[in-house]
Structure formats: C-alpha cells, structure tokens
Design a protein around this motif. Structure first.
Motif, PDB file in Angstrom:
ATOM      1  N   GLU A  12     -32.939 -31.958  34.281  1.00 12.62           N
ATOM      2  CA  GLU A  12     -32.017 -33.014  33.832  1.00 12.62           C
ATOM      3  C   GLU A  12     -32.828 -34.140  33.232  1.00 12.62           C
ATOM      4  N   TYR A  13     -32.287 -34.746  32.183  1.00 12.48           N
ATOM      5  CA  TYR A  13     -32.845 -35.997  31.652  1.00 12.48           C
ATOM      6  C   TYR A  13     -31.788 -37.061  31.906  1.00 12.48           C
ATOM      7  N   GLY A  14     -32.025 -37.954  32.838  1.00 10.49           N
ATOM      8  CA  GLY A  14     -30.996 -38.941  33.205  1.00 10.49           C
ATOM      9  C   GLY A  14     -29.753 -38.219  33.681  1.00 10.49           C
ATOM     10  N   VAL A  17     -27.613 -32.823  31.921  1.00 12.78           N
ATOM     11  CA  VAL A  17     -28.130 -31.563  32.485  1.00 12.78           C
ATOM     12  C   VAL A  17     -28.507 -30.668  31.303  1.00 12.78           C
ATOM     13  N   VAL A  18     -29.784 -30.313  31.212  1.00 12.47           N
ATOM     14  CA  VAL A  18     -30.227 -29.460  30.097  1.00 12.47           C
ATOM     15  C   VAL A  18     -30.246 -27.992  30.537  1.00 12.47           C
ATOM     16  N   LEU A  19     -30.823 -27.740  31.699  1.00  8.67           N
ATOM     17  CA  LEU A  19     -30.874 -26.357  32.205  1.00  8.67           C
ATOM     18  C   LEU A  19     -30.324 -26.330  33.622  1.00  8.67           C
ATOM     19  N   GLY A  36     -31.080 -18.697  21.700  1.00  7.30           N
ATOM     20  CA  GLY A  36     -29.991 -19.555  22.172  1.00  7.30           C
ATOM     21  C   GLY A  36     -29.747 -20.657  21.167  1.00  7.30           C
ATOM     22  N   ALA A  37     -28.604 -21.334  21.301  1.00  4.89           N
ATOM     23  CA  ALA A  37     -28.235 -22.386  20.359  1.00  4.89           C
ATOM     24  C   ALA A  37     -29.280 -23.501  20.382  1.00  4.89           C
ATOM     25  N   SER A  38     -29.387 -24.175  19.231  1.00  9.40           N
ATOM     26  CA  SER A  38     -30.298 -25.306  19.139  1.00  9.40           C
ATOM     27  C   SER A  38     -29.895 -26.375  20.156  1.00  9.40           C
ATOM     28  N   GLY A  39     -30.826 -26.872  20.901  1.00  5.81           N
ATOM     29  CA  GLY A  39     -30.533 -27.951  21.861  1.00  5.81           C
ATOM     30  C   GLY A  39     -30.153 -27.460  23.244  1.00  5.81           C
ATOM     31  N   CYS A  40     -30.204 -26.136  23.476  1.00  6.20           N
ATOM     32  CA  CYS A  40     -29.780 -25.682  24.804  1.00  6.20           C
ATOM     33  C   CYS A  40     -30.953 -25.526  25.779  1.00  6.20           C
ATOM     34  N   GLY A  41     -32.136 -26.023  25.414  1.00  4.88           N
ATOM     35  CA  GLY A  41     -33.183 -26.156  26.426  1.00  4.88           C
ATOM     36  C   GLY A  41     -34.291 -25.120  26.410  1.00  4.88           C
ATOM     37  N   LYS A  42     -34.419 -24.347  25.321  1.00  7.35           N
ATOM     38  CA  LYS A  42     -35.466 -23.313  25.288  1.00  7.35           C
ATOM     39  C   LYS A  42     -36.864 -23.956  25.279  1.00  7.35           C
ATOM     40  N   SER A  43     -37.023 -24.970  24.410  1.00  6.80           N
ATOM     41  CA  SER A  43     -38.343 -25.633  24.355  1.00  6.80           C
ATOM     42  C   SER A  43     -38.640 -26.359  25.657  1.00  6.80           C
ATOM     43  N   THR A  44     -37.600 -26.901  26.273  1.00  9.17           N
ATOM     44  CA  THR A  44     -37.790 -27.581  27.558  1.00  9.17           C
ATOM     45  C   THR A  44     -38.308 -26.592  28.591  1.00  9.17           C
ATOM     46  N   PHE A  45     -37.775 -25.383  28.565  1.00  6.87           N
ATOM     47  CA  PHE A  45     -38.245 -24.352  29.492  1.00  6.87           C
ATOM     48  C   PHE A  45     -39.723 -24.032  29.219  1.00  6.87           C
ATOM     49  N   ASP A 165     -43.444 -21.301  20.338  1.00  6.15           N
ATOM     50  CA  ASP A 165     -42.187 -22.014  20.075  1.00  6.15           C
ATOM     51  C   ASP A 165     -41.821 -21.874  18.607  1.00  6.15           C
ATOM     52  N   GLU A 166     -40.997 -20.903  18.306  1.00 10.40           N
ATOM     53  CA  GLU A 166     -40.601 -20.573  16.931  1.00 10.40           C
ATOM     54  C   GLU A 166     -41.799 -20.476  15.997  1.00 10.40           C
ATOM     55  N   PRO A 167     -42.794 -19.668  16.339  1.00 13.01           N
ATOM     56  CA  PRO A 167     -44.036 -19.693  15.571  1.00 13.01           C
ATOM     57  C   PRO A 167     -43.880 -19.209  14.137  1.00 13.01           C
ATOM     58  N   THR A 198     -37.243 -17.928  19.526  1.00 16.74           N
ATOM     59  CA  THR A 198     -36.915 -17.663  18.124  1.00 16.74           C
ATOM     60  C   THR A 198     -35.458 -18.021  17.860  1.00 16.74           C
ATOM     61  N   HIS A 199     -35.174 -18.423  16.605  1.00 17.26           N
ATOM     62  CA  HIS A 199     -33.780 -18.649  16.228  1.00 17.26           C
ATOM     63  C   HIS A 199     -33.194 -17.410  15.577  1.00 17.26           C
ATOM     64  N   ASP A 200     -34.048 -16.411  15.420  1.00 21.37           N
ATOM     65  CA  ASP A 200     -33.616 -15.206  14.727  1.00 21.37           C
ATOM     66  C   ASP A 200     -33.270 -14.150  15.785  1.00 21.37           C
TER      67      ASP A 200
HETATM   68  N1  ATP Z   1     -38.069 -35.947  26.795  1.00 24.27           N
HETATM   69  C1  ATP Z   1     -36.750 -35.856  26.662  1.00 24.27           C
HETATM   70  N2  ATP Z   1     -35.950 -36.852  27.051  1.00 24.27           N
HETATM   71  C2  ATP Z   1     -34.607 -36.765  26.962  1.00 24.27           C
HETATM   72  N3  ATP Z   1     -33.953 -35.676  26.476  1.00 24.27           N
HETATM   73  C3  ATP Z   1     -34.705 -34.648  26.049  1.00 24.27           C
HETATM   74  C4  ATP Z   1     -36.129 -34.677  26.128  1.00 24.27           C
HETATM   75  N4  ATP Z   1     -36.606 -33.495  25.659  1.00 24.27           N
HETATM   76  C5  ATP Z   1     -35.523 -32.758  25.300  1.00 24.27           C
HETATM   77  N5  ATP Z   1     -34.383 -33.460  25.530  1.00 24.27           N
HETATM   78  C6  ATP Z   1     -33.009 -32.990  25.296  1.00 24.27           C
HETATM   79  O1  ATP Z   1     -32.887 -31.754  25.946  1.00 24.27           O
HETATM   80  C7  ATP Z   1     -32.033 -30.884  25.198  1.00 24.27           C
HETATM   81  C8  ATP Z   1     -32.730 -29.570  24.999  1.00 24.27           C
HETATM   82  O2  ATP Z   1     -33.781 -29.723  24.060  1.00 24.27           O
HETATM   83  P1  ATP Z   1     -34.730 -28.521  23.656  1.00 24.27           P
HETATM   84  O3  ATP Z   1     -35.638 -29.019  22.592  1.00 24.27           O
HETATM   85  O4  ATP Z   1     -35.334 -27.946  24.865  1.00 24.27           O
HETATM   86  O5  ATP Z   1     -33.691 -27.476  23.064  1.00 24.27           O
HETATM   87  P2  ATP Z   1     -33.965 -26.152  22.238  1.00 24.27           P
HETATM   88  O6  ATP Z   1     -33.029 -25.124  22.732  1.00 24.27           O
HETATM   89  O7  ATP Z   1     -35.412 -25.826  22.271  1.00 24.27           O
HETATM   90  O8  ATP Z   1     -33.567 -26.606  20.767  1.00 24.27           O
HETATM   91  P3  ATP Z   1     -34.142 -26.096  19.346  1.00 24.27           P
HETATM   92  O9  ATP Z   1     -33.788 -24.657  19.287  1.00 24.27           O
HETATM   93  O10 ATP Z   1     -33.408 -26.928  18.346  1.00 24.27           O
HETATM   94  O11 ATP Z   1     -35.627 -26.355  19.351  1.00 24.27           O
HETATM   95  C9  ATP Z   1     -31.688 -31.622  23.925  1.00 24.27           C
HETATM   96  O12 ATP Z   1     -30.420 -32.197  24.075  1.00 24.27           O
HETATM   97  C10 ATP Z   1     -32.748 -32.688  23.824  1.00 24.27           C
HETATM   98  O13 ATP Z   1     -32.245 -33.835  23.166  1.00 24.27           O
END
Ligand code: ATP
Length: 261
Positions: A12-14, A17-19, A36-45, A165-167, A198-200
């Motif tokens: 969670e960020y504040g 809930v991301v994941l 997965g969709a853009s913004g659903c937390g793959k890079s965060t993982f 990460d999407e290399p 990957t987005h593909d």
């Molecule tokens: N350091 C941070 N502080 C606050 N929110 C963050 C932070 N890092 C990521 N987020 C939020 O977490 C969510 C997931 O981001 P993330 O980059 O993991 O998604 P993603 O699935 O990898 O997206 P993409 O495919 O576009 O790269 C987004 O809403 C992003 O704004």
C-alpha cells in the motif's frame, strides 16, 4: 523449501492498495513473465523482489529467509531504457560491475585481475552479439544494441534473480524476436531465475516457463484505491487455449480502462 516464497503479500502507498494478498512459490531457474494492466503493480512487485521497496504486510522469502531489504549482487535488473552509463564504452560498461564488486572503493582493477575480468567481459560481449561494438559509446548504439549491453551488464554479475521490466518494450518487432532468442539462450546457459514484465500478452504467453497475470478481482468505481491487484492466473507457458487467452485479454483491458478512468 522453494527458492522464492511470496506469502500473503500486500503493498500500500498511503490509502492506496496497489497489491493485495499475493501468494506464489517459484523454483530456482524458472522464467516467469508478468502481464497486467498499466498501473496494477507489476513494477512495484519487481521493486520488492529487488529490495528497493518493502512489503506493507506479508512475507517475501529467498530460500526460507526474508528477502534482503537492500539491492545486492544476487539480484539484477534491466529496465526498458537508459540503464547503461553514457560516459563509458561498451567494454567499460560491462567491466564496471566486476570492478566495483572486487574493488568497491577504488573501482579499478589492475594487472592479472584486470586481464581476467576483461576476458570475462569480452566473452559476455561476444555472447550478446556486441563484439564488433566493444569500443563504441552508448550513443553510437541502436536501441536494440543498448539493451544487449544492459543485458550483458546484468548477466556478467551472475545474479541469482534477474528482474526485467519491459526490457523489449521500446524495440521493433524484428529486433524483439532476436532479443527473445538472446534472453532464452542466456537464461538456459546460466540457470538464473527470471521475472519479466511485459505489456505484450503474446510475448508473455510463450517466453519462459510460467505466465503470471496481475489483475484486480475487486473494483469500486467510487473508491478505486480501495482494492489492489493480485495474481489471477498462474499458467505454464506453452498452453495455447485461445479462449483463455481472449478472456485474460478482456479482463486486463477492462482493468486498464477502470484504472485510467
Ligand atoms: N513510490 C510510490 N509512491 C506512491 N505510489 C506509487 C509509488 N510507486 C508506484 N506507485 C503507484 O502504484 C501503482 C502501481 O504502479 P506500478 O508502476 O507498479 O504499476 P505497473 O503495473 O508496473 O504499471 P506499468 O505497466 O504502467 O509500468 C500506480 O498507481 C503507481 O502510481
């Protein structure tokens, strides 16, 4: 004991809930693609696997121990772009990791140690198909060549876990195919455990050993931040069920629309 264990993991960020509630076990040498969709937390993982971000709740374990909270040489990462040093040649870029590892303060190797390191560097540059460009600067390389260099930089360190990460996201389809062959070859030769975003979806469906789909199963349009994504499918690669492919594509697109609304 599994190589990597993800147990009831939340991020969670504040109030966002991301994941939510991720559960996963991965064996050494597996190659997982993450879609997965853009913004659903793959890079965060990936950042949590790298040690750059900490889970809010739950465990992330490497061979039964909590994942190191700081990036270390066991884990490498390649981003979509710009992960090479512009002021170093191809050869120097690949050498740098070995120098910093062996001489963390000086950052330079001399004599026999340098000759041995350079022999490894040249072998790696050859393996990624950049032998002819060993003395070039990054700005003289195409996007595909820069990614080959970034991959060489990572593999020379022999990481146990490699995060991609999407290399290939910025590359043309023909070049992408060549890069697929390259990454599969290096993965087979080294046995590194790979996680690749990957987005593909098509790429995700055939590269590696396992496809992980990140998606939201709960969504409140009034409160989109209340629920995070989780792993909705964990599939062995190579299964060719067109209906399943379409159903994953539809679900991911719906989540993408909801996240961008
Ligand atoms: N350091 C941070 N502080 C606050 N929110 C963050 C932070 N890092 C990521 N987020 C939020 O977490 C969510 C997931 O981001 P993330 O980059 O993991 O998604 P993603 O699935 O990898 O997206 P993409 O495919 O576009 O790269 C987004 O809403 C992003 O704004």
């Amino acid at each position: 004991m599994s190589f990597i264990t993800v147990n009831k993991l939340w991020k969670e960020y504040g109030h966002t809930v991301v994941l939510e509630n991720l559960n996963l076990t991965v064996e050494q040498g597996e190659f997982c693609t993450l879609v997965g969709a853009s913004g659903c937390g793959k890079s965060t993982f990936l950042k949590m696997l790298l040690g750059q971000e900490q889970p809010t709740r739950g465990d992330l374990q490497l061979e039964g121990d909590t994942f190191p909270g700081e990036p270390d040489r066991n884990r490498g990462i390649v981003f979509q772009r710009y992960s090479v040093f512009p002021h170093l040649t191809v050869r120097q870029n690949v050498l740098m990791g070995l120098e910093l590892e062996q001489k963390p303060f000086l950052g330079k190797l001399f004599g026999k140690a340098r000759r041995e390191a350079l022999a490894k560097v040249d072998q790696m540059i050859e393996a990624v198909g950049l032998a002819h460009a060993a003395n070039k600067w990054p700005h003289e390389l195409s996007g595909g060549m820069q990614q080959r260099l970034a991959i060489a930089q990572s593999f020379i360190m022999r990481p146990r876990v490699l995060l991609l990460d999407e290399p290939f996201g910025a590359l043309d389809p023909g070049i992408r195919r060549d890069m697929h062959q390259l990454i599969l070859k290096l993965w087979r030769e080294t046995g590194t455990t790979i996680f690749m975003v990957t987005h593909d979806l098509h790429e995700g469906f055939y590269l590696g050993t396992r496809l992980l789909v990140f998606d939201k199963v709960r969504n409140d349009p009034q409160q989109p931040e209340a629920f995070g994504a989780t792993i909705t499918y964990d599939l062995p690669i190579g299964q060719t069920d067109q209906q399943l492919y379409e159903s994953i594509e539809t679900s991911v697109s719906e989540t993408a629309r909801a996240l961008s609304a």
